[in-house]
Write an enzyme that holds these catalytic residues in place. Structure first.
Site, mmCIF file in Angstrom:
data_model
loop_
_atom_site.group_PDB
_atom_site.id
_atom_site.type_symbol
_atom_site.label_atom_id
_atom_site.label_comp_id
_atom_site.label_asym_id
_atom_site.label_seq_id
_atom_site.Cartn_x
_atom_site.Cartn_y
_atom_site.Cartn_z
ATOM 1 N N SER A 335 0.839 -1.193 0.000
ATOM 2 C CA SER A 335 0.000 0.000 0.000
ATOM 3 C C SER A 335 0.877 1.247 0.000
ATOM 4 C CB SER A 335 -0.933 -0.005 1.217
ATOM 5 O OG SER A 335 -0.174 0.030 2.414
ATOM 6 N N TYR A 336 0.243 2.411 -0.016
ATOM 7 C CA TYR A 336 0.966 3.682 -0.121
ATOM 8 C C TYR A 336 1.977 3.812 1.016
ATOM 9 C CZ TYR A 336 1.715 8.607 -1.141
ATOM 10 O OH TYR A 336 2.279 9.811 -1.491
ATOM 11 N N PRO A 337 3.265 4.049 0.687
ATOM 12 C CA PRO A 337 4.316 3.987 1.712
ATOM 13 C C PRO A 337 4.554 5.283 2.481
ATOM 14 C CG PRO A 337 5.327 4.243 -0.430
ATOM 15 C CD PRO A 337 3.847 4.197 -0.671
#
Length: 861
Positions: A335-337
């Site tokens: 997922s978005y880091p």
């Protein structure tokens, strides 16, 4: 049929999203900038059939910069940058032609859906895209909504379709907070950087840094490193003593006991305790206890924790780790880091990502057991209101990802599985002993249930031998009692992980910018990364921080930047006015700047102790054209020439080698020429130190060498050695390198294109004649007899390196792509007054170099 334009932040992201939304039924083609692709498919939007066009940008479309003269260090007082200097938004990468590309793709579109990253920077890019696209789109009818914002956290079918179903609007306040940060960093950073760079590089020759930079976040980051260095330097070790006792548990085993006093710093007192205990034969059991304890599973993973672990355990620097995480995200693996959140929302599907790992060869058994027995709800962490914690979204192997990306992905996955696992439970068994009047303890931990440590074995409770069964009043024979002399040790230099923790604690930077600030202090030669990824400050970094403390400690302490960050967050929340925050902060730093300038002597005193003046640095190289004495070449960054007699310093091209050029002199100012080279396979060109710093002609800029000089008769100038327009870049000219024989080279005077040609030729000269086909200058080549391509004993040939069939086999192609007609670099045999001219491009219908690609050996160095 109406058209919907959709824009993502990166080309790979656009392709992945379009593939999901079109279910793979799309057509793709490259956009006009050659970097961003356009993916098209048909579907429905707002209840009507439409044509979708998905494309992307490449990060920020625009960047903030000063106008005109305010970009020139020598013409503007840095103090003017705080308020008087006007700024403008420029294209972040002009070569990409991103604004024009977006306008072309937006022309005729009716709606736009913004798929930029869902953070403050992403919101800012949304409005950069809108500024470019909206004027080209079809006008809205009757107040119809045409701008939409997609919010998502991972590149999965579920998340993408969900985002498409609940489109919102871009957040203007968050975009404004980024604008404010950009303007503050630009004005404050440039003012301080320009002043201290010019001041100190004009006095010292061995600073070994091309830029003495200051940054509102960068400088406090350096301050943490120097603060630890100062503690190490000022540390004075103290001697202390520890009483160590052993008791015999059985025939084959003894127990090492911990002294309840831990340590004492007085030798005589320590000796007294030893005398009181060493004659005792038995250790009496005072108490026994058994307590069941738990080691908690980790909180869900956010960016800062990921960066800490990547540095301390995986050996990956923060910036490298962040780039790797972003690549895993755009490929759909995580997922978005970029997130500050460590708490999963109640409606987050935890089982979905877990099922993805059910067949992985490394942790399938653990995952299947969790799914069968039921997962444990993750611990309640911090909800920052941005993105969910970093989560693996699909299974992967090392073969798919490669070694570096796999190590980070493996950690992220193990961490996620650990958050839904159970706590590690262990039994702590403690026995308290008394030997004479002194008390000792022995503690052993025994694992009852490993819990999350099965998937994170490095967190496991170490295996220890069990304690003997005993009760109060029992006695054990004393094996020995002795006194150990030890010394306190200084702290070690900060690790990257420790620095990240300090930056987060004090509000320096964001989860996105922390890696950049750490990388900056490394690039500026303020710190060096040593083994264990520890950051050791250099002399320059230490002197700068001590100088800031001496003049104005707030320039280096984290307090003032933390306050600014809080104000920026208020802008993002709509609770503070953009202009007021900007004006107030700039006013504070402007006052600090004036005080810093007036007090610079305080920092200079520290510099004098650590660095050598220019006159005492470097080695004699070339003669000054004014006094005709030797100037010294200072090799330390930034490399430059200094004339101690005239007290003048001349900057030179960086990142290469400099040597005297045949003791030849410039016809304009009598300075001896020097030769800059980037290596045997790269470019090299001569330059006049004076002309390089003081352009002699109006069409020349500071930093131009002889290969760009328009002097009409000088044998080293562009006018005499220019061949034709570069095959790679706009405005560049291919120029013969007269020093490159016998491995002759032709190089562009703007970009890094180099053509290798005529190997082992005795002489190559640019002819005054031009090619009738492409108008490039002809070359006169004198070959060696052994390797002449001419028939018989002929060794000389004149021709065009692009069009002449004799030359075609003598130029090896590595890389070239051209769509521009060739032209001469400048007029020849003309008066000085016309030296600014350029020969026009090739005649209509003339052959272009792309028709003769096999004749040009050009490659990127």
């Amino acid at each position: 049929m109406k058209t919907v334009l959709m824009v993502a932040e990166k080309p790979s992201l656009a392709q992945s999203i379009a593939k999901i939304l079109s279910r793979g039924n799309m057509s793709s083609h490259k956009g006009l900038n050659g970097t961003c692709s356009v993916h098209e498919y048909t579907g429905t939007f707002a209840g009507q059939p439409v044509r979708f066009k998905m494309t992307s940008v490449c990060g920020h479309v625009m960047t903030l910069d000063f106008l005109g003269k305010y970009n020139k260090w020598d013409k503007v007082d840095p103090a003017e940058l705080f308020s008087q200097a006007p700024t403008e938004k420029k294209e972040a990468n002009p070569k990409l032609n991103m604004v024009k590309f977006l306008q072309v793709e937006g022309k005729g579109c009716d709606y736009i859906v913004l798929w930029l990253d869902c953070d403050k920077e992403g919101e800012n890019i949304c409005f950069e895209v809108l500024d470019a696209v909206l004027p080209a789109m079809n006008p809205a009818r009757g107040g119809e909504k045409t701008v939409f914002r997609a919010r998502f956290s991972s590149i999965t079918d579920t998340d993408i379709f969900s985002a498409m179903a609940r489109l919102g609007e871009p957040d203007h306040n968050e975009a404004l907070s980024v604008d404010a940060r950009q303007e503050l960093d630009l004005r404050i950073g440039c003012a301080f950087t320009r002043f201290q760079t010019k001041y100190f590089q004009g006095k010292y020759g061995d600073l070994d840094s091309s830029l003495i930079s200051f940054g509102p976040c960068q400088t406090p980051t350096l301050g943490f490193c120097v603060e630890r260095h100062d503690k190490i330097q000022s540390f004075k070790p103290e001697t202390y003593w520890v009483l160590q006792a052993k008791v015999i548990a059985d025939k084959d085993r003894s127990l090492l006991l911990d002294w309840d006093r831990v340590r004492v710093f007085d030798r005589e007192i320590a000796q007294m305790f030893l005398n009181m205990t060493k004659l005792e034969k038995e250790a009496q059991v005072e108490a026994t206890s058994k307590k069941e304890k738990a080691k908690q599973r980790p909180l869900a993973l956010n960016t800062v924790e990921m960066l800490r672990v990547a540095s301390s355990s995986l050996g990956m620097g923060p910036q490298h780790a962040m780039q790797t995480a972003e690549r895993l995200y755009t490929q759909g693996y995580i997922s978005y880091p970029r997130t500050e959140t460590t708490h999963y929302p109640e409606n987050f599907d935890l089982k979905g990502p877990l099922r993805q790992q059910a067949n992985h060869p490394y942790w399938a058994d653990t995952v299947k057991q969790l799914l069968a027995e039921g997962i444990n709800r993750p611990r309640k962490g911090h909800d920052a209101g941005d993105h969910p914690p970093i989560t693996p979204m699909r299974s992967a192997t090392e073969a798919e990802l490669g070694s570096e990306a796999w190590r980070l992905y493996e950690y992220i996955t193990r961490h996620f599985i650990a958050t839904v696992s159970y706590d590690c439970k262990y039994l702590q068994n403690t026995i308290s002993f008394r030997i004479g009047p002194e008390h000792f303890t022995c503690t052993v931990k025994t694992v009852l249930s490993p819990g999350f440590t099965e998937i994170m074995p490095w967190q496991s409770v170490p295996l220890e031998e069990s304690l003997p069964t005993c009760q109060r009043g029992d006695a054990f024979p004393v094996g020995e009692v002795k006194l150990l002399e030890k010394q306190t040790s200084p702290p070690d230099y900060l690790t990257e992980a420790e620095l990240i923790t300090l930056m987060e604690k004090h509000g320096i930077g964001t989860d996105a910018s922390i890696p950049v600030h750490i990388n900056n202090i490394c690039q500026r030669n303020y710190v060096v990364v040593e083994s264990g990824r520890r950051l050791k400050p250099t002399n320059l970094g230490i002197v700068l921080v001590h100088g800031y403390y001496k003049i104005d400690a707030e320039l280096v302490l984290p307090t003032i930047r933390s306050a600014v960050e809080r104000q920026l967050n208020l802008i993002a929340q709509g609770k503070a006015d953009f202009r007021q925050v900007l004006s107030h902060t700039l006013d504070i730093f402007k006052r600090k700047f004036h005080y810093f300038v007036d007090s610079i002597a305080g920092m200079d005193e520290l510099m004098e102790v650590s660095f050598s003046p220019l006159a005492a640095t470097g080695k004699p190289l070339s003669r000054c054209g004014k006094c005709h004495r030797f100037m010294k070449y200072i090799q330390a960054k930034p490399s430059r020439l200094h004339c101690s007699h005239c007290d003048e310093t001349y900057t030179l091209p960086q990142n290469g080698t400099i040597k005297l050029y045949k003791e030849l002199r410039c016809p304009l100012d009598d300075f001896e020429l020097v030769l800059w080279s980037s290596g045997s396979r790269g470019k090299s060109y001569p330059l006049c130190p004076y002309c390089y710093n003081h352009p002699p002609f109006r069409d020349m800029k500071k930093g131009m060498g002889c290969n760009e000089c328009t002097h009409p008769t000088c044998q080293h100038s562009l006018s005499m050695l220019g061949i034709g327009q570069c095959v790679e870049c706009e405005g560049g000219v291919l120029v013969l390198d007269p020093t490159s024989g016998p491995k002759w080279k032709v190089a562009c005077n703007k970009c890094n294109v180099v053509a290798h040609c005529f190997e082992n030729a005795h002489r190559v000269r640019v002819s005054p004649e031009t090619c009738s086909s492409c108008e490039a200058a002809l070359l006169d080549v004198d070959f060696s007899k052994a390797k002449s391509p001419r028939p018989g004993d002929e060794t000389q040939h004149t021709g065009c390196m692009f069009c002449d069939p004799v030359f075609q086999e003598l130029v090896e192609l590595r890389h070239a792509a051209s769509c521009h007609p060739m032209h001469r670099g400048g007029p020849r045999r003309q008066g000085r007054g016309r030296a600014q001219g350029r020969r026009p491009a090739g005649k209509p219908g003339a052959r272009r170099p792309k028709d003769k690609m096999s004749a040009l050996a050009a490659y990127f160095v």
